[in-house]
Design a protein around this motif. Structure first.
Motif, short mmCIF file in Angstrom:
data_model
loop_
_atom_site.label_atom_id
_atom_site.label_comp_id
_atom_site.label_asym_id
_atom_site.label_seq_id
_atom_site.Cartn_x
_atom_site.Cartn_y
_atom_site.Cartn_z
N ARG A 184 0.82 -1.22 0.00
CA ARG A 184 0.00 0.00 0.00
C ARG A 184 0.85 1.26 0.00
NH1 ARG A 184 -5.09 -0.86 4.20
NH2 ARG A 184 -6.04 -2.65 3.13
N THR A 185 2.10 1.11 0.37
CA THR A 185 2.97 2.28 0.51
C THR A 185 4.06 2.27 -0.54
OG1 THR A 185 2.58 2.23 2.90
CG2 THR A 185 4.41 3.57 2.12
N GLY B 162 -2.13 -1.52 -4.78
CA GLY B 162 -2.41 -1.66 -3.36
C GLY B 162 -2.75 -0.36 -2.65
N VAL B 163 -2.54 0.78 -3.29
CA VAL B 163 -2.74 2.08 -2.65
C VAL B 163 -4.22 2.29 -2.32
CG1 VAL B 163 -2.66 4.58 -3.03
CG2 VAL B 163 -0.71 3.15 -3.67
N LYS B 164 -4.49 2.68 -1.09
CA LYS B 164 -5.86 2.93 -0.63
C LYS B 164 -6.10 4.38 -0.24
CE LYS B 164 -6.90 -1.49 -0.74
NZ LYS B 164 -7.84 -2.03 -1.77
N ALA C 181 -3.28 4.43 -8.32
CA ALA C 181 -3.78 3.08 -8.16
C ALA C 181 -3.55 2.23 -9.42
CB ALA C 181 -5.26 3.11 -7.82
N THR D 257 1.80 8.16 0.23
CA THR D 257 0.90 7.00 0.23
C THR D 257 0.64 6.47 1.64
OG1 THR D 257 2.82 5.57 -0.22
CG2 THR D 257 1.47 6.28 -2.12
N TYR E 4 -10.84 0.50 5.34
CA TYR E 4 -9.88 -0.23 4.51
C TYR E 4 -8.67 -0.74 5.31
CZ TYR E 4 -7.89 4.54 3.94
OH TYR E 4 -7.40 5.80 4.13
N ARG F 256 -6.50 0.74 7.53
CA ARG F 256 -5.35 1.55 7.95
C ARG F 256 -5.34 1.74 9.46
NH1 ARG F 256 -2.48 6.47 6.75
NH2 ARG F 256 -1.11 6.75 8.55
#
Length: 263
Positions: free
Chosen positions: A6-7, A202-204, A197, A225, A251, A253
């Motif tokens: 995600r990062t 994976g970025v939310k 994205a 990110t 999501y 985090r």
């Protein structure tokens, strides 16, 4: 089963992704990997640039560099790192001194944007964009960041002051124009998140650091990110923070205490 990260840490990888979007790239300042030649070329062309570590957080390591005109028209080179400013009479001397600040880290050099000011202090804006519980990109927060009076960065963790966007823009434009600027930033945030994205599935969430120049054109200084959601809690009105927090829980985090106990 492996998960998609995600990062994204590299500023250069994120910049390259944004440049592939026809609309978003118009908001990305000229950015290049920094070496002796690229820095010299950028200073000759733009006069003021920012040098940034390719991987770094909270504005640490960011250096403002200028090519100024000295007595008799001779060039003078100047840079500021943190609260320390230095002046040099040759590019070579300045570049050698930079090496002691950047050490062995990879750096980028970015065209400098002359930020708007509030009370004599520079400011930029953070645009928070998140994936909603329905998995749609949505701009959930806008906040201003007023730079520390002795520093070149606006980051909250580096002495910057979070402030309502309306307060910072009020001295530069009437209310109707402020509302139009905010709508434009919200759309830019969604477009940028969607493009990120595509390159990094994976970025939310993203935190977009945006500068407005004197023509009010928005420039994307950086895409984070793993943005800090808690900066929005510093605002008196908690409406944005509550929504940001709710989406971040959805999501994954942020984990609520109830969820943590169940696990």
């Amino acid at each position: 089963m492996p998960t998609t990260p995600r990062t994204v840490h590299s500023k250069w990888r994120k910049t390259a992704a944004l440049l592939r979007h026809r609309t978003v790239r118009a908001h990305v300042p000229v950015t290049k990997p920094m070496n002796r030649q690229t820095l010299k070329d950028m200073l000759d062309r733009h006069r003021m640039v920012y040098a940034k570590p390719d991987i770094g957080m909270f504005g640490n390591g960011v250096i403002r560099i200028e090519k100024r005109t000295g007595p008799g028209g001779a060039p003078v080179y100047w840079f500021q790192s943190g609260a320390v400013a230095r002046t040099f009479h040759t590019f070579g001397a300045m570049y050698d001194a930079l090496g002691r600040y950047k050490k062995r880290r990879s750096y980028l050099v970015q065209k400098g944007i002359h930020l708007l000011k509030h009370g004599g202090r520079r400011f930029d804006l953070r645009v928070m964009v998140q994936q909603s519980p329905k998995r749609r990109w949505e701009t959930t927060g806008l906040i201003g960041r007023l730079a520390h009076p002795r520093k070149v960065v606006t980051n909250y963790h580096n002495g910057g002051t979070p402030m309502p966007v309306g307060t910072l823009l009020a001295t530069h434009m009437p209310k109707a124009r402020r509302e139009a600027v905010c709508r434009r930033l919200e759309k830019l945030g969604v477009d940028t998140a969607a493009q990120m994205a595509r390159s990094f599935p994976g970025v939310k969430e993203i935190g977009l650091d945006v500068a407005l120049d004197r023509t009010l054109h928005p420039w994307i200084l950086e895409v984070n990110t793993l943005p800090d959601p808690y900066i929005f809690r510093t605002l008196k009105d908690k409406t944005m923070f509550r929504k940001i927090y709710r989406y971040a829980v959805a999501y994954g985090r942020i984990r609520t205490r109830a969820r943590s106990r169940k696990r």
